[in-house]
Write an enzyme that holds these catalytic residues in place. Structure first.
Site, short mmCIF file in Angstrom:
data_model
loop_
_atom_site.label_atom_id
_atom_site.label_comp_id
_atom_site.label_asym_id
_atom_site.label_seq_id
_atom_site.Cartn_x
_atom_site.Cartn_y
_atom_site.Cartn_z
CB THR A 59 -47.45 19.58 8.82
OG1 THR A 59 -47.90 18.48 8.03
CG2 THR A 59 -47.69 20.87 8.06
CB CYS A 60 -45.85 21.25 13.64
SG CYS A 60 -47.66 21.30 13.69
CB ALA A 61 -41.27 18.78 12.64
#
Length: 165
Positions: A59-61
């Site tokens: 999700t962060c990526a």
């Protein structure tokens, strides 16, 4: 203190996000070359602060990739991707992904940014990492938009954030 969740389980942050309409709190973060970046370094540009726990999650990526794509279309706007990842890891990720339109900054040294901005995770498995937040700051350093993502494993609402510019 915000009450957010991680896969449905409650966790808490260290405080409240900066208020819309107020000056953004000053910060000093570490760039990938280990030099310091301060809020005042970006005066005169609109800022999207894309804040998240770690680049080592899907999700962060995804949020970094999405803002990298959008940043190339934005005038006078810089996207700062902020986490507590080591600057080396941030640089490696962006290099491997070919991401050149975002600036990665790390709060790894002291966590002061997370505390000052009220978004440091206080408990649960992500304790001492940053929660998923979007903050928009105008050219004069005024906060114009904030978004605390309630379920930390979900992506932010990009459309709302970009409309706030």
């Amino acid at each position: 203190m915000a009450k957010i969740t991680l896969k449905g389980n409650p966790i808490h942050t260290s405080g409240k996000l900066p208020k819309v309409g107020k000056k953004a709190p000053k910060f000093s973060l570490i760039k990938s070359d280990l030099s310091k970046a301060k809020l005042k370094d970006f005066k005169g540009s609109k800022l999207i602060l894309n804040i998240f726990p770690s680049l080592d999650t899907g999700t962060c990526a995804a949020s970094v990739r999405k803002f990298n794509e959008e940043a190339s279309k934005l005038e006078n706007t810089k996207v700062l991707c902020i986490s507590r990842d080591l600057p080396f890891a941030q640089a490696r990720f962006c290099g491997a992904e070919g991401l050149e339109n975002v600036i990665t900054l790390s709060d790894f040294v002291s966590g002061k940014f997370g505390k000052k901005y009220g978004l440091l995770v206080k408990d649960g498995p992500l304790a001492n990492l940053l929660s998923r937040v979007i903050i928009i700051i105008d050219e004069e350093g005024i906060v114009t938009y904030t978004q605390q993502v309630q379920e930390i494993s979900e992506e932010p609402n990009y459309e709302d954030a970009l409309k706030a510019l």
